[in-house]
Design a protein around this motif. Structure first.
Motif, PDB file in Angstrom:
ATOM      1  N   ILE A 103       0.751  -1.284   0.234  1.00 20.87           N
ATOM      2  CA  ILE A 103      -0.067   0.057   0.064  1.00 20.87           C
ATOM      3  C   ILE A 103       0.702   1.452   0.189  1.00 20.87           C
ATOM      4  O   ILE A 103       0.449   2.316  -0.818  1.00 20.87           O
ATOM      5  N   CYS A 104       1.959   1.392   0.379  1.00 21.67           N
ATOM      6  CA  CYS A 104       2.696   2.576   0.107  1.00 21.67           C
ATOM      7  C   CYS A 104       4.002   2.277  -0.809  1.00 21.67           C
ATOM      8  O   CYS A 104       3.838   3.265  -1.794  1.00 21.67           O
ATOM      9  N   ARG A 105       5.457   0.991  -0.338  1.00 21.49           N
ATOM     10  CA  ARG A 105       6.673   1.909  -1.579  1.00 21.49           C
ATOM     11  C   ARG A 105       5.817   1.028  -1.934  1.00 21.49           C
ATOM     12  O   ARG A 105       6.751   2.100  -3.674  1.00 21.49           O
ATOM     13  N   SER A 106       5.385   0.039  -2.652  1.00 22.42           N
ATOM     14  CA  SER A 106       5.387  -1.292  -4.026  1.00 22.42           C
ATOM     15  C   SER A 106       4.595  -0.213  -5.283  1.00 22.42           C
ATOM     16  O   SER A 106       4.807   0.572  -6.677  1.00 22.42           O
ATOM     17  N   PRO A 107       3.476   0.323  -4.613  1.00 28.76           N
ATOM     18  CA  PRO A 107       2.565   1.004  -5.581  1.00 28.76           C
ATOM     19  C   PRO A 107       2.919   2.230  -5.800  1.00 28.76           C
ATOM     20  O   PRO A 107       2.653   2.215  -7.365  1.00 28.76           O
ATOM     21  N   ALA A 162       3.647   3.178  -9.215  1.00 27.88           N
ATOM     22  CA  ALA A 162       3.077   4.217 -10.313  1.00 27.88           C
ATOM     23  C   ALA A 162       3.593   4.868 -11.396  1.00 27.88           C
ATOM     24  O   ALA A 162       3.216   5.642 -12.069  1.00 27.88           O
ATOM     25  N   VAL A 163       5.409   5.339 -10.438  1.00 27.30           N
ATOM     26  CA  VAL A 163       5.893   6.177 -10.547  1.00 27.30           C
ATOM     27  C   VAL A 163       6.888   5.478 -11.899  1.00 27.30           C
ATOM     28  O   VAL A 163       6.903   5.954 -13.625  1.00 27.30           O
ATOM     29  N   GLU A 179      10.323  11.355   0.806  1.00 29.11           N
ATOM     30  CA  GLU A 179      11.657  10.537   0.754  1.00 29.11           C
ATOM     31  C   GLU A 179      11.789   9.653  -0.067  1.00 29.11           C
ATOM     32  O   GLU A 179      12.378   9.186  -0.554  1.00 29.11           O
ATOM     33  N   VAL A 180      10.694   8.947   0.018  1.00 35.04           N
ATOM     34  CA  VAL A 180      10.480   7.333  -1.016  1.00 35.04           C
ATOM     35  C   VAL A 180      10.152   7.256  -2.215  1.00 35.04           C
ATOM     36  O   VAL A 180      10.675   7.361  -2.973  1.00 35.04           O
ATOM     37  N   TYR A 181       9.564   8.650  -2.644  1.00 36.29           N
ATOM     38  CA  TYR A 181       9.082   9.307  -3.206  1.00 36.29           C
ATOM     39  C   TYR A 181      10.835  10.021  -4.438  1.00 36.29           C
ATOM     40  O   TYR A 181      10.921   9.385  -5.541  1.00 36.29           O
TER      41      TYR A 181
END
Ligand code: 4NP
Length: 162
Positions: free
Chosen positions: A12-16, A20-21, A136-138
């Motif tokens: 739900i957070c990092r891999s999606p 998407a990116v 930060e993740v983005y």
């Protein structure tokens, strides 16, 4: 078609965000009919849920679509279906290798996202579910996805140029 799977814990957070990116970047480079992307989680808590509010907010800010994306769990068959299985952290990598068995010792197929960014000291994409830091993740995800396109283009030059 080359198939890429991003794997994290909850999907739900990092891999999606990476899915998407990466899809957005593929469209910008007109590669969306050459390279397909999906994401999955090692855990099953959020099956069928859309991305986390923090991931959605960030993608909205950057004008990146996450339409129709829903959490799913990584499946044993995914090992055959995907050419690149990219794990957001070391625990995700351990868990998918355990699921897939010894065949997944193939490091060309299963590897960590941060391997795409060797200049970074962190070996794991920090989990914003706990840190709250989606920005930060983005930053890591957008740079890593750009590197992944370069890597696939160099490894699969015939497929890309056909
Ligand atoms: P993700 O973050 O692996 O980046 O999707 C998490 C989402 C949910 C949970 C943990 C991490 N959870 O424990 O529910």
């Amino acid at each position: 078609m080359i198939n890429v799977l991003f794997v994290c814990l909850g999907n739900i957070c990092r891999s999606p965000m990476a899915e998407a990116v990466f899809r957005h970047q593929l469209k910008e480079k007109h590669l969306e009919d050459r390279i397909a992307v999906d994401s999955a989680g090692t855990g099953d808590w959020h099956l069928g849920k859309p991305p986390h509010e923090g991931t959605r907010k960030l993608l909205d800010e950057y004008g990146i679509s996450y339409s129709g994306m829903r959490a799913r769990q990584v499946l044993i068959q995914d090992y055959q279906s995907f050419d690149y299985i990219i794990c957001m952290d070391s625990n995700n990598e351990r868990d998918v290798r355990q699921l897939f068995g010894s065949k997944s010792d193939n490091h060309a197929k299963v590897f960590k996202f941060m391997d795409l960014l060797p200049e970074q000291t962190s070996k794991d994409v920090p989990d914003p579910y706990y840190t709250g830091n989606f920005e930060e993740v983005y930053g890591l995800v957008s740079e890593g996805c750009a590197r992944l396109i370069e890597r696939i283009a160099s490894e699969q030059s015939k497929l890309i140029s056909e």
